[in-house]
Design a protein around this motif. Structure first.
Motif, PDB file in Angstrom:
ATOM      1  N   VAL A  15       4.090  11.832  -1.758  1.00  0.00           N
ATOM      2  CA  VAL A  15       4.082  10.418  -1.427  1.00  0.00           C
ATOM      3  C   VAL A  15       4.510  10.269   0.029  1.00  0.00           C
ATOM      4  N   THR A  16       3.632   9.726   0.855  1.00  0.00           N
ATOM      5  CA  THR A  16       3.916   9.575   2.275  1.00  0.00           C
ATOM      6  C   THR A  16       5.048   8.581   2.485  1.00  0.00           C
ATOM      7  N   PRO A  17       6.131   8.965   3.175  1.00  0.00           N
ATOM      8  CA  PRO A  17       7.246   8.019   3.391  1.00  0.00           C
ATOM      9  C   PRO A  17       6.875   6.959   4.409  1.00  0.00           C
ATOM     10  N   ASN A  18       7.520   5.811   4.271  1.00  0.00           N
ATOM     11  CA  ASN A  18       7.315   4.730   5.232  1.00  0.00           C
ATOM     12  C   ASN A  18       8.044   5.058   6.529  1.00  0.00           C
ATOM     13  N   ILE A  72       0.844  -1.190   0.000  1.00  0.00           N
ATOM     14  CA  ILE A  72       0.000   0.000   0.000  1.00  0.00           C
ATOM     15  C   ILE A  72       0.881   1.242   0.000  1.00  0.00           C
ATOM     16  N   THR A  73       0.630   2.161  -0.912  1.00  0.00           N
ATOM     17  CA  THR A  73       1.359   3.426  -0.998  1.00  0.00           C
ATOM     18  C   THR A  73       0.368   4.578  -0.905  1.00  0.00           C
ATOM     19  N   PRO A  74       0.368   5.328   0.209  1.00  0.00           N
ATOM     20  CA  PRO A  74      -0.527   6.492   0.303  1.00  0.00           C
ATOM     21  C   PRO A  74       0.052   7.699  -0.417  1.00  0.00           C
ATOM     22  N   ILE A  75      -0.794   8.380  -1.178  1.00  0.00           N
ATOM     23  CA  ILE A  75      -0.384   9.544  -1.979  1.00  0.00           C
ATOM     24  C   ILE A  75      -1.372  10.678  -1.736  1.00  0.00           C
ATOM     25  N   THR A  76      -0.866  11.862  -1.530  1.00  0.00           N
ATOM     26  CA  THR A  76      -1.697  13.062  -1.455  1.00  0.00           C
ATOM     27  C   THR A  76      -1.521  13.843  -2.755  1.00  0.00           C
ATOM     28  N   SER A  77      -2.580  14.024  -3.503  1.00  0.00           N
ATOM     29  CA  SER A  77      -2.492  14.663  -4.812  1.00  0.00           C
ATOM     30  C   SER A  77      -3.663  15.618  -5.006  1.00  0.00           C
ATOM     31  N   SER A  78      -3.469  16.610  -5.876  1.00  0.00           N
ATOM     32  CA  SER A  78      -4.532  17.573  -6.180  1.00  0.00           C
ATOM     33  C   SER A  78      -4.360  18.085  -7.601  1.00  0.00           C
ATOM     34  N   CYS A  79      -5.466  18.486  -8.214  1.00  0.00           N
ATOM     35  CA  CYS A  79      -5.478  19.073  -9.553  1.00  0.00           C
ATOM     36  C   CYS A  79      -6.109  20.460  -9.474  1.00  0.00           C
ATOM     37  N   THR A 131      -0.530   7.797  -9.945  1.00  0.00           N
ATOM     38  CA  THR A 131       0.450   6.965  -9.246  1.00  0.00           C
ATOM     39  C   THR A 131       1.391   7.881  -8.472  1.00  0.00           C
ATOM     40  N   HIS A 132       2.426   7.278  -7.856  1.00  0.00           N
ATOM     41  CA  HIS A 132       3.412   8.073  -7.132  1.00  0.00           C
ATOM     42  C   HIS A 132       4.364   8.803  -8.072  1.00  0.00           C
ATOM     43  N   LEU A 133       4.220   8.576  -9.392  1.00  0.00           N
ATOM     44  CA  LEU A 133       5.073   9.246 -10.368  1.00  0.00           C
ATOM     45  C   LEU A 133       4.324  10.286 -11.194  1.00  0.00           C
ATOM     46  N   ILE A 134       3.038  10.048 -11.471  1.00  0.00           N
ATOM     47  CA  ILE A 134       2.253  10.961 -12.307  1.00  0.00           C
ATOM     48  C   ILE A 134       0.896  11.215 -11.649  1.00  0.00           C
TER      49      ILE A 134
END
Length: 273
Positions: free
Chosen positions: A128-131, A79-86, A108-111
């Motif tokens: 991208v929230t670090p572990n 699981i990879t949590p990502i905070t993103s907005s447009c 994704t964590h890249l785009i």
């Protein structure tokens, strides 16, 4: 989310400030999502509205959905949590706004995929929230030596290397601390009234140090000092890359300093400058 087995049916519960339950949660969903593509069926998008404006610590609980007669599932889930907005640039308000735009499932964590209802200058941001590293659970790794000895040995080697570097660095710091001090020359006369501080910086290239006994005389407009031996019985001087401070005294003022006379006795194993 990337499961090791596809399809891997499971439920996701999100709780705020506490672990969620079947009846008490902020948001809940089931995966894989039906009628979606391979990239979308294991992606869970949570808007600020779904989060109910809560900011801070959240808990995520994953529960596999097992069929009748199945007691357990041998699978893993990454699981990879990502905070993103447009957002788009509002030329009237001269500010970034998000009305008419939302983040797409292909993010994704890249785009970041932005789905907007209008055309203008767009921008996106994501984090991208670090572990988190939990040092208290490090000992649990060594309990799995039989299962994965390569990883355990590698981590153990890193710890040993780190300790050796710490010991080496500490010893170097102690040596540097001894070097950084001024030396009151033994051939000074206690009755002298004038004092001069001499700083000698030795170069860093190979052969910059010397083992010779160095003698110095200060030349001033009103007179010269007597020859002084630049030595310190408590530490080596004129080593490579060193900074040595010497305090020498004279009975009277030398006036404006005009030069120095420096020589050595060509003694020791490496007497050259």
């Amino acid at each position: 989310m990337v499961p090791s087995v596809d399809p891997l049916p499971f439920k996701l519960f999100l709780g705020y400030m506490d672990y969620p339950t079947d009846t008490n949660y902020v948001a809940m969903t089931e995966m894989p999502l039906p009628g979606t593509t391979q990239e979308e069926k294991y992606t869970w998008l949570l808007s600020p509205t779904k989060l109910k404006g809560n900011t801070g610590l959240h808990y995520l609980v994953v529960r596999p959905i097992v069929g009748p007669g199945v007691k357990s599932i041998n699978a893993t889930l990454s699981i990879t949590p990502i905070t993103s907005s447009c957002k788009f640039w509002n030329e009237t308000l001269l500010d970034w706004k998000d009305s008419g735009c939302k983040v797409g499932f292909k993010t994704t964590h890249l785009i970041t995929q932005c789905l907007c209802k209008h055309l203008t200058f767009f921008g996106s941001s994501f984090f991208v929230t670090p572990n988190l590293v939990d040092p208290s659970r490090t000992a649990e790794l060594f309990a799995t030596f039989a299962e994965n000895p390569v990883v355990v040995c590698f981590v153990g080697a890193l710890f040993v290397s780190y300790l050796l570097v710490v010991v080496w660095a500490r010893r170097k710091d102690i040596k540097d601390t001894v070097k950084v001090k001024g030396t009151v020359l033994e051939d000074n006369d206690p009755m002298d009234n004038y004092r001069y501080l001499l700083c000698v910086c030795t170069g860093h290239r190979i052969g910059a140090s010397t083992s010779s006994q160095v003698i110095l005389t200060l030349l001033g407009a009103d007179g010269n000092s007597k020859p002084h031996h630049l030595t310190d019985p408590k530490k080596p001087v004129f080593e490579r890359g060193a900074v040595d401070l010497f305090l020498l005294t004279t009975p009277s003022s030398l006036g404006e300093l005009q030069g120095i006379r420096l020589w050595h006795n060509n003694s020791g194993s490496h007497p050259a400058w």
